[in-house]
Write a protein that holds these residues in place. Structure first.
Motif, short mmCIF file in Angstrom:
data_model
loop_
_atom_site.label_atom_id
_atom_site.label_comp_id
_atom_site.label_asym_id
_atom_site.label_seq_id
_atom_site.Cartn_x
_atom_site.Cartn_y
_atom_site.Cartn_z
N GLY A 274 10.27 6.51 -13.14
CA GLY A 274 10.30 6.18 -14.56
C GLY A 274 10.00 4.72 -14.83
N ALA A 275 10.60 3.84 -14.02
CA ALA A 275 10.41 2.40 -14.22
C ALA A 275 9.17 1.89 -13.49
N VAL A 415 6.68 -3.74 -0.88
CA VAL A 415 6.49 -3.93 -2.31
C VAL A 415 7.64 -4.74 -2.90
N ILE A 416 8.86 -4.41 -2.51
CA ILE A 416 10.03 -5.15 -3.00
C ILE A 416 9.96 -6.61 -2.55
N ASP A 428 1.03 -5.04 -10.83
CA ASP A 428 0.71 -4.77 -9.42
C ASP A 428 1.70 -3.76 -8.85
N GLU A 429 2.97 -3.99 -9.10
CA GLU A 429 4.00 -3.11 -8.56
C GLU A 429 3.85 -1.70 -9.11
N ALA A 430 3.62 -1.57 -10.41
CA ALA A 430 3.46 -0.25 -11.02
C ALA A 430 2.29 0.49 -10.38
N ARG A 431 1.19 -0.22 -10.14
CA ARG A 431 0.03 0.41 -9.51
C ARG A 431 0.36 0.88 -8.10
N LEU A 436 1.99 5.25 -4.12
CA LEU A 436 2.97 5.87 -3.23
C LEU A 436 3.35 7.27 -3.71
N ILE A 437 3.50 7.43 -5.00
CA ILE A 437 3.90 8.73 -5.55
C ILE A 437 2.87 9.81 -5.23
#
Length: 608
Positions: A274-275, A415-416, A428-431, A436-437
Protein backbone atom coordinates in the motif's frame (compact mmCIF):
# COMPACT_ATOMS: atom_id res chain seq x y z
CA UNK A 1 25.52 -32.68 9.24
CA UNK A 2 24.52 -36.10 10.54
CA UNK A 3 21.06 -36.77 11.96
CA UNK A 4 20.53 -37.69 15.62
CA UNK A 5 17.38 -38.67 17.47
CA UNK A 6 16.73 -40.07 20.94
CA UNK A 7 13.44 -41.20 22.52
CA UNK A 8 12.41 -42.02 26.07
CA UNK A 9 9.11 -43.59 25.09
CA UNK A 10 6.04 -45.23 26.59
CA UNK A 11 6.28 -48.24 24.28
CA UNK A 12 8.69 -49.74 21.73
CA UNK A 13 10.53 -46.86 20.04
CA UNK A 14 12.26 -48.40 17.01
CA UNK A 15 9.51 -47.41 14.56
CA UNK A 16 9.42 -43.87 15.94
CA UNK A 17 13.20 -43.67 15.61
CA UNK A 18 13.03 -44.70 11.95
CA UNK A 19 10.23 -42.22 11.23
CA UNK A 20 12.24 -39.41 12.83
CA UNK A 21 15.41 -40.42 10.99
CA UNK A 22 13.54 -40.20 7.69
CA UNK A 23 12.91 -36.55 8.49
CA UNK A 24 16.63 -36.12 9.10
CA UNK A 25 17.90 -38.05 6.11
CA UNK A 26 18.68 -34.78 4.32
CA UNK A 27 21.58 -34.55 6.81
CA UNK A 28 23.25 -37.70 5.56
CA UNK A 29 22.53 -41.11 4.17
CA UNK A 30 25.79 -43.05 4.02
CA UNK A 31 24.72 -45.39 6.82
CA UNK A 32 22.24 -45.56 9.68
CA UNK A 33 21.58 -47.32 12.95
CA UNK A 34 19.52 -47.50 16.13
CA UNK A 35 20.15 -48.79 19.65
CA UNK A 36 17.50 -49.52 22.28
CA UNK A 37 17.35 -50.54 25.91
CA UNK A 38 15.08 -53.46 26.80
CA UNK A 39 15.31 -53.91 30.54
CA UNK A 40 19.02 -54.08 31.19
CA UNK A 41 19.79 -55.26 27.65
CA UNK A 42 21.37 -52.75 25.25
CA UNK A 43 21.19 -53.82 21.60
CA UNK A 44 21.96 -52.23 18.22
CA UNK A 45 20.98 -52.59 14.56
CA UNK A 46 23.16 -50.88 11.94
CA UNK A 47 23.29 -50.82 8.17
CA UNK A 48 25.36 -49.21 5.44
CA UNK A 49 23.53 -47.13 2.86
CA UNK A 50 20.16 -45.48 3.23
CA UNK A 51 17.48 -46.06 5.79
CA UNK A 52 15.69 -48.74 3.80
CA UNK A 53 18.57 -51.09 4.65
CA UNK A 54 18.15 -50.42 8.35
CA UNK A 55 14.37 -50.86 8.08
CA UNK A 56 14.90 -54.24 6.45
CA UNK A 57 17.26 -55.28 9.23
CA UNK A 58 14.76 -54.28 11.91
CA UNK A 59 12.01 -56.28 10.24
CA UNK A 60 14.26 -59.33 10.33
CA UNK A 61 15.49 -58.71 13.88
CA UNK A 62 13.16 -56.30 15.72
CA UNK A 63 14.13 -54.21 18.73
CA UNK A 64 11.49 -53.82 21.43
CA UNK A 65 13.14 -51.39 23.84
CA UNK A 66 11.22 -48.37 25.12
CA UNK A 67 14.36 -46.19 25.21
CA UNK A 68 16.44 -45.67 22.10
CA UNK A 69 18.75 -43.55 19.97
CA UNK A 70 19.09 -43.41 16.19
CA UNK A 71 21.42 -41.95 13.63
CA UNK A 72 21.72 -41.29 9.91
CA UNK A 73 25.29 -40.63 8.89
CA UNK A 74 27.21 -38.35 6.57
CA UNK A 75 30.71 -39.84 6.57
CA UNK A 76 33.34 -37.60 8.14
CA UNK A 77 35.92 -40.28 8.95
CA UNK A 78 36.05 -43.99 8.39
CA UNK A 79 34.10 -45.80 5.73
CA UNK A 80 30.31 -45.77 5.17
CA UNK A 81 30.04 -49.41 6.25
CA UNK A 82 27.99 -51.17 8.91
CA UNK A 83 31.03 -51.43 11.18
CA UNK A 84 31.48 -47.66 11.09
CA UNK A 85 27.78 -46.85 11.40
CA UNK A 86 26.42 -45.28 14.58
CA UNK A 87 25.42 -45.89 17.32
CA UNK A 88 28.82 -46.89 18.64
CA UNK A 89 29.05 -48.73 21.93
CA UNK A 90 31.27 -49.99 24.70
CA UNK A 91 30.22 -52.47 27.40
CA UNK A 92 27.91 -50.13 29.32
CA UNK A 93 27.08 -47.25 26.97
CA UNK A 94 25.93 -46.46 23.43
CA UNK A 95 26.36 -43.06 21.78
CA UNK A 96 25.51 -41.15 18.62
CA UNK A 97 27.60 -38.14 17.63
CA UNK A 98 27.45 -35.35 15.08
CA UNK A 99 30.73 -33.47 14.79
CA UNK A 100 34.48 -33.97 14.83
CA UNK A 101 36.75 -34.43 17.85
CA UNK A 102 39.95 -32.56 17.04
CA UNK A 103 42.09 -34.26 19.69
CA UNK A 104 40.91 -37.74 18.70
CA UNK A 105 44.39 -39.17 18.10
CA UNK A 106 45.74 -38.00 21.44
CA UNK A 107 42.76 -39.34 23.39
CA UNK A 108 42.66 -42.63 21.50
CA UNK A 109 46.34 -43.26 22.19
CA UNK A 110 45.77 -42.85 25.91
CA UNK A 111 42.67 -45.05 25.78
CA UNK A 112 44.55 -47.85 24.00
CA UNK A 113 47.32 -47.65 26.59
CA UNK A 114 44.64 -48.34 29.20
CA UNK A 115 43.49 -51.44 27.33
CA UNK A 116 40.59 -50.22 25.19
CA UNK A 117 40.01 -52.24 22.00
CA UNK A 118 38.39 -50.52 19.02
CA UNK A 119 36.30 -51.96 16.20
CA UNK A 120 36.56 -48.85 14.03
CA UNK A 121 38.63 -45.72 13.47
CA UNK A 122 35.84 -43.30 14.42
CA UNK A 123 36.08 -40.62 17.07
CA UNK A 124 32.56 -41.60 18.17
CA UNK A 125 33.61 -45.07 19.30
CA UNK A 126 36.37 -43.40 21.27
CA UNK A 127 33.76 -41.31 23.12
CA UNK A 128 31.89 -44.49 24.08
CA UNK A 129 35.07 -46.04 25.50
CA UNK A 130 36.01 -42.90 27.42
CA UNK A 131 32.61 -42.76 29.11
CA UNK A 132 32.67 -46.49 29.75
CA UNK A 133 36.05 -46.22 31.48
CA UNK A 134 34.48 -43.84 34.00
CA UNK A 135 31.45 -46.08 34.49
CA UNK A 136 33.73 -49.02 35.22
CA UNK A 137 35.38 -46.92 37.94
CA UNK A 138 32.01 -46.47 39.61
CA UNK A 139 31.00 -43.08 38.23
CA UNK A 140 27.28 -42.43 37.73
CA UNK A 141 26.25 -41.78 34.09
CA UNK A 142 25.89 -38.06 34.86
CA UNK A 143 29.33 -37.87 36.45
CA UNK A 144 30.89 -39.90 33.63
CA UNK A 145 29.59 -37.42 31.03
CA UNK A 146 30.53 -34.48 33.24
CA UNK A 147 34.09 -35.81 33.39
CA UNK A 148 34.27 -36.47 29.64
CA UNK A 149 33.07 -33.19 28.12
CA UNK A 150 36.00 -30.95 29.17
CA UNK A 151 38.40 -33.44 27.56
CA UNK A 152 36.84 -33.11 24.09
CA UNK A 153 38.16 -30.47 21.69
CA UNK A 154 36.17 -29.85 18.54
CA UNK A 155 32.47 -29.86 17.68
CA UNK A 156 29.87 -32.32 18.84
CA UNK A 157 26.25 -33.12 19.50
CA UNK A 158 26.08 -36.27 21.63
CA UNK A 159 23.29 -38.49 22.91
CA UNK A 160 24.05 -41.35 25.33
CA UNK A 161 22.20 -44.48 26.46
CA UNK A 162 23.40 -46.39 29.51
CA UNK A 163 22.97 -50.11 30.18
CA UNK A 164 20.70 -50.64 33.18
CA UNK A 165 19.22 -47.11 33.02
CA UNK A 166 16.11 -47.36 30.88
CA UNK A 167 14.71 -44.05 32.20
CA UNK A 168 17.76 -41.94 31.42
CA UNK A 169 19.25 -40.21 28.40
CA UNK A 170 21.99 -37.60 28.32
CA UNK A 171 22.63 -35.13 25.50
CA UNK A 172 25.37 -32.54 25.02
CA UNK A 173 26.24 -29.96 22.40
CA UNK A 174 29.22 -27.86 21.43
CA UNK A 175 29.15 -26.37 17.96
CA UNK A 176 26.50 -28.77 16.63
CA UNK A 177 22.79 -28.20 17.32
CA UNK A 178 20.63 -30.28 19.65
CA UNK A 179 16.96 -29.81 20.56
CA UNK A 180 14.89 -31.38 23.35
CA UNK A 181 11.26 -32.33 22.80
CA UNK A 182 8.79 -32.47 25.70
CA UNK A 183 6.03 -35.11 25.71
CA UNK A 184 3.44 -36.54 28.07
CA UNK A 185 5.47 -39.14 29.98
CA UNK A 186 7.99 -39.08 27.11
CA UNK A 187 11.07 -37.04 26.23
CA UNK A 188 12.96 -36.63 22.99
CA UNK A 189 16.28 -35.38 21.64
CA UNK A 190 17.18 -34.55 18.03
CA UNK A 191 19.72 -32.61 16.02
CA UNK A 192 16.84 -30.79 14.30
CA UNK A 193 13.36 -30.13 15.71
CA UNK A 194 11.93 -31.21 12.36
CA UNK A 195 12.63 -34.81 13.40
CA UNK A 196 10.27 -34.44 16.35
CA UNK A 197 7.32 -32.99 14.42
CA UNK A 198 5.06 -36.07 14.72
CA UNK A 199 5.97 -36.48 18.40
CA UNK A 200 5.76 -33.03 19.98
CA UNK A 201 5.47 -29.33 19.29
CA UNK A 202 7.11 -28.28 22.56
CA UNK A 203 10.83 -27.71 22.13
CA UNK A 204 13.81 -26.54 24.18
CA UNK A 205 17.02 -25.65 22.34
CA UNK A 206 20.32 -26.25 24.11
CA UNK A 207 22.78 -23.37 24.07
CA UNK A 208 26.33 -24.00 22.98
CA UNK A 209 28.20 -25.84 25.74
CA UNK A 210 25.03 -27.14 27.40
CA UNK A 211 24.44 -30.73 28.41
CA UNK A 212 21.13 -32.18 29.56
CA UNK A 213 19.96 -35.08 31.72
CA UNK A 214 16.55 -36.42 30.66
CA UNK A 215 14.09 -38.85 32.21
CA UNK A 216 10.51 -39.39 31.04
CA UNK A 217 9.27 -36.77 33.52
CA UNK A 218 12.26 -34.52 34.23
CA UNK A 219 14.82 -32.38 32.46
CA UNK A 220 17.91 -30.77 33.99
CA UNK A 221 20.18 -28.64 31.81
CA UNK A 222 23.73 -27.68 32.77
CA UNK A 223 25.74 -24.93 31.12
CA UNK A 224 29.40 -25.12 30.16
CA UNK A 225 30.43 -24.31 33.75
CA UNK A 226 28.29 -27.18 35.07
CA UNK A 227 25.71 -24.87 36.62
CA UNK A 228 22.01 -25.70 36.34
CA UNK A 229 20.64 -23.49 33.55
CA UNK A 230 17.21 -22.37 32.40
CA UNK A 231 16.39 -22.56 28.69
CA UNK A 232 13.11 -21.42 27.18
CA UNK A 233 10.39 -23.90 26.30
CA UNK A 234 8.95 -23.00 22.91
CA UNK A 235 5.80 -23.96 21.05
CA UNK A 236 6.69 -24.76 17.44
CA UNK A 237 3.37 -25.43 15.74
CA UNK A 238 4.95 -25.11 12.30
CA UNK A 239 6.69 -28.44 12.88
CA UNK A 240 3.51 -30.39 12.16
CA UNK A 241 3.92 -30.35 8.38
CA UNK A 242 4.19 -33.51 6.34
CA UNK A 243 7.25 -34.12 4.21
CA UNK A 244 5.78 -35.21 0.89
CA UNK A 245 6.40 -34.71 -2.81
CA UNK A 246 3.01 -33.11 -3.63
CA UNK A 247 2.58 -35.25 -6.78
CA UNK A 248 6.08 -34.35 -8.02
CA UNK A 249 8.53 -37.05 -9.04
CA UNK A 250 11.06 -35.76 -6.52
CA UNK A 251 11.00 -33.56 -3.45
CA UNK A 252 13.53 -31.28 -5.15
CA UNK A 253 11.07 -30.69 -7.99
CA UNK A 254 8.42 -29.83 -5.41
CA UNK A 255 10.68 -27.25 -3.82
CA UNK A 256 11.50 -25.71 -7.20
CA UNK A 257 7.82 -25.37 -8.05
CA UNK A 258 6.94 -23.92 -4.65
CA UNK A 259 8.92 -20.77 -5.39
CA UNK A 260 6.14 -18.48 -6.65
CA UNK A 261 4.24 -19.18 -3.43
CA UNK A 262 7.10 -18.94 -0.93
CA UNK A 263 8.69 -15.92 -2.59
CA UNK A 264 5.29 -14.21 -2.49
CA UNK A 265 4.89 -15.16 1.16
CA UNK A 266 8.34 -13.77 1.99
CA UNK A 267 7.61 -10.55 0.10
CA UNK A 268 4.51 -9.86 2.19
CA UNK A 269 6.80 -9.58 5.23
CA UNK A 270 9.32 -7.27 3.57
CA UNK A 271 7.31 -4.84 1.43
CA UNK A 272 4.36 -2.61 2.24
CA UNK A 273 2.38 -2.77 -0.98
CA UNK A 274 0.00 0.00 0.00
CA UNK A 275 2.75 2.45 0.92
CA UNK A 276 5.04 1.19 -1.87
CA UNK A 277 7.90 0.90 0.57
CA UNK A 278 10.27 -1.78 1.71
CA UNK A 279 9.46 -2.61 5.33
CA UNK A 280 11.09 -4.99 7.77
CA UNK A 281 9.13 -7.00 10.36
CA UNK A 282 11.01 -5.21 13.15
CA UNK A 283 12.86 -1.95 13.74
CA UNK A 284 16.59 -2.16 13.10
CA UNK A 285 18.90 -1.29 16.03
CA UNK A 286 21.15 0.70 13.67
CA UNK A 287 21.02 3.12 10.77
CA UNK A 288 22.65 2.30 7.44
CA UNK A 289 23.96 5.85 7.08
CA UNK A 290 26.32 5.17 10.00
CA UNK A 291 28.23 2.42 8.19
CA UNK A 292 31.38 2.77 6.09
CA UNK A 293 31.01 -0.74 4.72
CA UNK A 294 29.07 -3.98 5.05
CA UNK A 295 30.56 -7.44 5.43
CA UNK A 296 28.52 -10.37 4.04
CA UNK A 297 29.58 -13.88 5.00
CA UNK A 298 28.07 -17.25 4.05
CA UNK A 299 28.80 -20.67 2.55
CA UNK A 300 27.77 -22.37 -0.69
CA UNK A 301 24.65 -21.06 -2.41
CA UNK A 302 24.08 -18.60 0.43
CA UNK A 303 27.43 -16.98 -0.38
CA UNK A 304 26.26 -16.49 -3.98
CA UNK A 305 23.10 -14.85 -2.66
CA UNK A 306 25.42 -12.56 -0.72
CA UNK A 307 27.42 -11.87 -3.86
CA UNK A 308 24.24 -10.75 -5.65
CA UNK A 309 23.38 -8.58 -2.65
CA UNK A 310 26.80 -6.93 -2.92
CA UNK A 311 25.78 -5.54 -6.32
CA UNK A 312 22.46 -4.35 -4.91
CA UNK A 313 23.87 -2.61 -1.82
CA UNK A 314 26.59 -0.91 -3.81
CA UNK A 315 24.21 0.21 -6.57
CA UNK A 316 21.16 1.19 -4.53
CA UNK A 317 22.80 2.37 -1.28
CA UNK A 318 26.28 3.31 -2.52
CA UNK A 319 27.94 1.48 0.34
CA UNK A 320 31.01 -0.74 -0.17
CA UNK A 321 30.41 -4.42 0.50
CA UNK A 322 32.95 -7.13 1.21
CA UNK A 323 31.75 -10.67 0.52
CA UNK A 324 33.58 -13.49 2.23
CA UNK A 325 33.38 -17.27 2.28
CA UNK A 326 32.76 -18.11 5.92
CA UNK A 327 35.10 -21.11 5.93
CA UNK A 328 37.99 -18.75 5.13
CA UNK A 329 36.86 -15.67 7.03
CA UNK A 330 36.47 -17.32 10.42
CA UNK A 331 40.12 -18.47 10.44
CA UNK A 332 42.10 -15.54 9.06
CA UNK A 333 41.45 -12.98 11.84
CA UNK A 334 40.38 -10.28 9.39
CA UNK A 335 40.73 -6.67 10.61
CA UNK A 336 37.23 -5.26 11.15
CA UNK A 337 35.98 -1.79 12.00
CA UNK A 338 33.99 -1.63 15.20
CA UNK A 339 30.44 -0.45 14.60
CA UNK A 340 30.16 -1.67 10.99
CA UNK A 341 27.52 -4.18 9.90
CA UNK A 342 28.09 -7.88 9.23
CA UNK A 343 25.37 -9.92 7.48
CA UNK A 344 25.31 -13.71 7.77
CA UNK A 345 23.23 -15.90 5.45
CA UNK A 346 22.33 -19.51 6.21
CA UNK A 347 19.21 -21.49 5.37
CA UNK A 348 19.48 -23.78 8.38
CA UNK A 349 20.97 -21.20 10.72
CA UNK A 350 23.36 -23.90 11.92
CA UNK A 351 26.16 -23.70 9.33
CA UNK A 352 29.26 -24.13 11.49
CA UNK A 353 31.64 -21.87 9.56
CA UNK A 354 29.05 -19.11 9.29
CA UNK A 355 28.38 -19.38 13.01
CA UNK A 356 32.11 -19.10 13.66
CA UNK A 357 32.26 -15.98 11.48
CA UNK A 358 29.31 -14.48 13.37
CA UNK A 359 31.01 -15.02 16.71
CA UNK A 360 34.23 -13.46 15.46
CA UNK A 361 32.37 -10.40 14.14
CA UNK A 362 30.58 -9.99 17.48
CA UNK A 363 33.89 -10.20 19.31
CA UNK A 364 35.15 -7.31 17.14
CA UNK A 365 32.19 -5.08 18.00
CA UNK A 366 30.23 -5.27 14.74
CA UNK A 367 26.47 -5.11 14.41
CA UNK A 368 25.25 -8.56 13.31
CA UNK A 369 22.26 -9.38 11.14
CA UNK A 370 21.34 -12.89 10.03
CA UNK A 371 19.17 -13.99 7.13
CA UNK A 372 17.94 -17.48 8.03
CA UNK A 373 15.00 -19.75 7.36
CA UNK A 374 14.91 -21.19 10.88
CA UNK A 375 14.29 -18.44 13.47
CA UNK A 376 15.08 -20.74 16.40
CA UNK A 377 18.49 -21.72 14.99
CA UNK A 378 21.79 -20.99 16.69
CA UNK A 379 22.78 -18.25 14.23
CA UNK A 380 19.40 -16.59 14.70
CA UNK A 381 19.61 -16.78 18.48
CA UNK A 382 23.11 -15.31 18.56
CA UNK A 383 22.50 -12.48 16.07
CA UNK A 384 21.61 -8.94 17.05
CA UNK A 385 18.95 -8.85 14.31
CA UNK A 386 17.21 -11.75 12.55
CA UNK A 387 15.47 -11.54 9.18
CA UNK A 388 13.63 -14.76 8.44
CA UNK A 389 13.14 -16.12 4.96
CA UNK A 390 9.76 -17.80 4.76
CA UNK A 391 10.68 -20.60 2.38
CA UNK A 392 8.86 -23.18 4.47
CA UNK A 393 10.45 -26.54 5.30
CA UNK A 394 13.60 -27.09 3.23
CA UNK A 395 14.36 -30.80 3.04
CA UNK A 396 16.57 -31.34 0.02
CA UNK A 397 20.26 -30.45 0.03
CA UNK A 398 20.55 -28.37 -3.15
CA UNK A 399 19.30 -24.86 -2.37
CA UNK A 400 16.43 -23.71 -4.59
CA UNK A 401 13.57 -21.94 -2.83
CA UNK A 402 15.85 -21.01 0.07
CA UNK A 403 18.16 -19.20 -2.35
CA UNK A 404 15.42 -17.17 -4.00
CA UNK A 405 13.87 -16.25 -0.66
CA UNK A 406 17.28 -15.11 0.59
CA UNK A 407 17.51 -12.87 -2.46
CA UNK A 408 14.08 -11.37 -1.67
CA UNK A 409 15.09 -10.44 1.88
CA UNK A 410 18.46 -9.04 0.77
CA UNK A 411 16.84 -7.01 -2.02
CA UNK A 412 14.39 -5.44 0.41
CA UNK A 413 17.23 -4.71 2.82
CA UNK A 414 19.26 -3.05 0.06
CA UNK A 415 16.29 -0.81 -0.79
CA UNK A 416 15.93 0.15 2.88
CA UNK A 417 19.66 0.91 3.02
CA UNK A 418 19.38 3.11 -0.07
CA UNK A 419 16.48 5.03 1.45
CA UNK A 420 18.26 5.42 4.78
CA UNK A 421 21.42 6.75 3.14
CA UNK A 422 19.50 9.21 0.95
CA UNK A 423 20.47 7.46 -2.28
CA UNK A 424 16.88 6.55 -3.23
CA UNK A 425 14.00 8.98 -3.55
CA UNK A 426 10.45 8.04 -2.65
CA UNK A 427 9.76 7.56 -6.36
CA UNK A 428 12.84 5.32 -6.72
CA UNK A 429 11.72 3.18 -3.80
CA UNK A 430 8.15 2.89 -5.09
CA UNK A 431 9.46 1.75 -8.47
CA UNK A 432 11.77 -0.85 -6.92
CA UNK A 433 9.02 -2.17 -4.65
CA UNK A 434 6.72 -2.60 -7.65
CA UNK A 435 9.49 -4.53 -9.37
CA UNK A 436 9.78 -6.81 -6.34
CA UNK A 437 6.02 -7.35 -6.19
CA UNK A 438 6.16 -8.70 -9.74
CA UNK A 439 8.72 -11.40 -8.92
CA UNK A 440 6.34 -14.28 -7.96
CA UNK A 441 4.43 -13.88 -11.24
CA UNK A 442 7.68 -13.77 -13.21
CA UNK A 443 8.99 -16.90 -11.45
CA UNK A 444 5.79 -18.70 -12.43
CA UNK A 445 6.38 -17.63 -16.03
CA UNK A 446 9.98 -18.85 -15.87
CA UNK A 447 8.77 -22.26 -14.65
CA UNK A 448 6.79 -22.52 -17.89
CA UNK A 449 10.10 -23.03 -19.74
CA UNK A 450 10.42 -26.46 -18.11
CA UNK A 451 9.47 -28.58 -21.20
CA UNK A 452 12.11 -26.82 -23.28
CA UNK A 453 14.71 -27.25 -20.54
CA UNK A 454 13.81 -30.91 -20.11
CA UNK A 455 14.66 -31.47 -23.77
CA UNK A 456 17.89 -29.50 -23.38
CA UNK A 457 18.87 -31.64 -20.41
CA UNK A 458 19.17 -34.70 -22.66
CA UNK A 459 21.97 -32.92 -24.53
CA UNK A 460 23.68 -31.61 -21.41
CA UNK A 461 23.68 -35.11 -19.89
CA UNK A 462 26.13 -36.19 -22.61
CA UNK A 463 28.67 -33.53 -21.63
CA UNK A 464 31.67 -33.88 -19.35
CA UNK A 465 32.11 -30.16 -18.74
CA UNK A 466 29.81 -27.14 -18.84
CA UNK A 467 30.71 -23.45 -18.67
CA UNK A 468 28.36 -20.80 -17.20
CA UNK A 469 28.89 -17.10 -18.01
CA UNK A 470 27.31 -13.89 -16.75
CA UNK A 471 28.00 -10.23 -16.06
CA UNK A 472 26.84 -8.06 -13.19
CA UNK A 473 24.38 -9.87 -10.96
CA UNK A 474 24.34 -12.66 -13.54
CA UNK A 475 27.94 -13.54 -12.63
CA UNK A 476 27.13 -14.95 -9.15
CA UNK A 477 24.14 -16.59 -10.79
CA UNK A 478 26.56 -18.35 -13.15
CA UNK A 479 28.45 -19.61 -10.10
CA UNK A 480 25.20 -20.84 -8.58
CA UNK A 481 24.08 -22.56 -11.80
CA UNK A 482 27.39 -24.38 -12.08
CA UNK A 483 27.19 -25.45 -8.45
CA UNK A 484 23.72 -26.94 -8.97
CA UNK A 485 24.88 -29.02 -11.95
CA UNK A 486 27.83 -30.32 -9.96
CA UNK A 487 25.75 -31.07 -6.87
CA UNK A 488 23.04 -33.22 -8.39
CA UNK A 489 24.11 -34.22 -11.92
CA UNK A 490 27.80 -34.84 -11.05
CA UNK A 491 28.93 -32.98 -14.19
CA UNK A 492 31.96 -30.75 -13.90
CA UNK A 493 30.85 -27.14 -14.36
CA UNK A 494 32.42 -23.74 -13.79
CA UNK A 495 30.91 -20.29 -13.49
CA UNK A 496 32.84 -17.26 -14.74
CA UNK A 497 32.41 -13.54 -15.12
CA UNK A 498 31.87 -13.34 -18.88
CA UNK A 499 34.56 -10.69 -19.26
CA UNK A 500 37.12 -13.13 -17.81
CA UNK A 501 36.54 -15.60 -20.62
CA UNK A 502 39.52 -14.38 -22.63
CA UNK A 503 41.77 -14.57 -19.58
CA UNK A 504 42.09 -18.34 -19.72
CA UNK A 505 38.76 -20.23 -19.79
CA UNK A 506 38.39 -19.66 -23.55
CA UNK A 507 41.05 -22.35 -24.00
CA UNK A 508 38.50 -24.93 -22.83
CA UNK A 509 35.88 -24.08 -25.44
CA UNK A 510 35.41 -26.47 -28.35
CA UNK A 511 32.59 -28.22 -30.21
CA UNK A 512 31.83 -30.47 -27.24
CA UNK A 513 31.53 -27.67 -24.67
CA UNK A 514 28.05 -26.37 -23.72
CA UNK A 515 28.29 -22.74 -22.60
CA UNK A 516 25.32 -21.39 -20.64
CA UNK A 517 25.12 -17.62 -21.03
CA UNK A 518 22.90 -15.67 -18.61
CA UNK A 519 22.15 -12.43 -20.43
CA UNK A 520 19.05 -10.38 -19.68
CA UNK A 521 18.84 -7.39 -22.01
CA UNK A 522 20.39 -4.85 -19.65
CA UNK A 523 23.19 -2.29 -19.81
CA UNK A 524 25.74 -5.12 -20.02
CA UNK A 525 24.00 -7.08 -22.75
CA UNK A 526 26.19 -5.88 -25.65
CA UNK A 527 29.33 -6.75 -23.71
CA UNK A 528 27.98 -10.24 -23.02
CA UNK A 529 27.12 -10.71 -26.70
CA UNK A 530 30.74 -9.99 -27.60
CA UNK A 531 31.78 -12.81 -25.24
CA UNK A 532 29.22 -15.09 -26.88
CA UNK A 533 30.77 -14.33 -30.24
CA UNK A 534 34.14 -15.46 -28.90
CA UNK A 535 32.56 -18.75 -27.85
CA UNK A 536 30.75 -19.18 -31.19
CA UNK A 537 33.99 -18.57 -33.12
CA UNK A 538 35.47 -21.60 -31.38
CA UNK A 539 32.52 -23.88 -31.97
CA UNK A 540 31.09 -23.76 -28.44
CA UNK A 541 27.46 -24.77 -27.99
CA UNK A 542 25.77 -21.66 -26.64
CA UNK A 543 22.72 -21.97 -24.41
CA UNK A 544 21.35 -18.46 -24.09
CA UNK A 545 19.14 -17.43 -21.18
CA UNK A 546 17.63 -14.06 -22.06
CA UNK A 547 14.40 -12.17 -22.63
CA UNK A 548 12.52 -11.57 -25.89
CA UNK A 549 14.50 -8.48 -26.83
CA UNK A 550 17.78 -10.21 -26.02
CA UNK A 551 16.81 -13.20 -28.17
CA UNK A 552 16.15 -10.89 -31.14
CA UNK A 553 19.34 -8.86 -30.77
CA UNK A 554 21.86 -11.54 -29.82
CA UNK A 555 22.88 -12.12 -33.46
CA UNK A 556 24.77 -15.26 -32.40
CA UNK A 557 23.75 -18.78 -33.28
CA UNK A 558 22.88 -20.75 -30.18
CA UNK A 559 22.16 -24.38 -29.55
CA UNK A 560 19.11 -23.34 -27.53
CA UNK A 561 17.67 -19.99 -26.49
CA UNK A 562 15.53 -19.98 -23.34
CA UNK A 563 13.31 -16.90 -23.50
CA UNK A 564 12.36 -15.61 -20.06
CA UNK A 565 9.70 -13.01 -19.31
CA UNK A 566 10.44 -9.32 -19.81
CA UNK A 567 11.18 -7.62 -16.51
CA UNK A 568 12.97 -4.67 -14.96
CA UNK A 569 16.69 -5.35 -14.74
CA UNK A 570 17.40 -4.75 -11.04
CA UNK A 571 16.17 -8.09 -9.71
CA UNK A 572 16.67 -10.55 -12.58
CA UNK A 573 18.60 -13.13 -10.48
CA UNK A 574 15.42 -14.27 -8.68
CA UNK A 575 13.84 -15.16 -12.02
CA UNK A 576 16.87 -16.24 -14.05
CA UNK A 577 17.88 -18.75 -11.39
CA UNK A 578 14.78 -20.82 -12.17
CA UNK A 579 16.07 -22.24 -15.49
CA UNK A 580 19.42 -22.90 -13.76
CA UNK A 581 17.63 -25.04 -11.19
CA UNK A 582 15.49 -26.81 -13.78
CA UNK A 583 18.47 -27.55 -16.01
CA UNK A 584 20.42 -29.16 -13.18
CA UNK A 585 17.37 -31.09 -11.99
CA UNK A 586 16.36 -32.52 -15.37
CA UNK A 587 19.96 -33.32 -16.32
CA UNK A 588 20.29 -35.28 -13.09
CA UNK A 589 17.03 -37.13 -13.83
CA UNK A 590 18.27 -38.05 -17.32
CA UNK A 591 21.55 -39.29 -15.87
CA UNK A 592 19.75 -41.35 -13.25
CA UNK A 593 21.40 -39.81 -10.20
CA UNK A 594 19.63 -39.74 -6.87
CA UNK A 595 18.17 -36.25 -7.16
CA UNK A 596 16.77 -36.02 -3.64
CA UNK A 597 19.82 -37.53 -1.97
CA UNK A 598 22.86 -36.69 -4.10
CA UNK A 599 26.10 -38.29 -3.06
CA UNK A 600 28.41 -36.55 -0.61
CA UNK A 601 25.94 -33.72 -0.01
CA UNK A 602 24.38 -32.67 3.28
CA UNK A 603 21.93 -29.78 3.57
CA UNK A 604 23.00 -28.52 6.97
CA UNK A 605 26.77 -28.43 7.40
CA UNK A 606 27.07 -28.31 11.17
CA UNK A 607 30.78 -28.98 11.54
CA UNK A 608 33.84 -27.14 10.27
Amino acid sequence: MCGIVGILGRGPVSEQLIASLKRLEYRGYDSAGVATLEGTHLDRRRSEGKLKGLESGLRAEPLWGHTGIGYTRWTKNGKPTENYAHPHAADNVAVVHNGIIDNFCELRGKSEEQGAQFASETDTELIAHLVDSHLIKGYSPQDAVRALLPKLRGAFALVFLFKGYDDLMIGARKGSPLAIGHGDGEMFLASDAIALAPLTETITYLDDGDWAVLTRKTLVIYDVQGTVAHRDVLKCGALSFLVDKANCLHSLAKEIHEQPEVVGHTLTHYVDKGAERAALPQKLPFDFKDFDRILITACGSASYAGYVAKYWFELLARIPVEIDVASEFCYREAPLRKGDLAIFISQSGETADTLGALRYAKSQGLHTLSVVNVPTSTIARESETVLQTLAGPVIRGPSTKAFTCQLVVLAALAVIAGRSRGELSDADEARLVQELIEIPRLIAAALATEPQIENLARKIAKSRDVLYLGRGTSFPLALEGALKLKEIAYIHAEGYAAGELKHGPLALVDESMPVVVIAPHDQLFEKTVSNMQEVAARGGNIILMTDERGAKEAAVDSLVTIVLPDMAKNFTPMVYDIPMQLLAYHTAVVMGTDVDQPRNLAKSVTMK
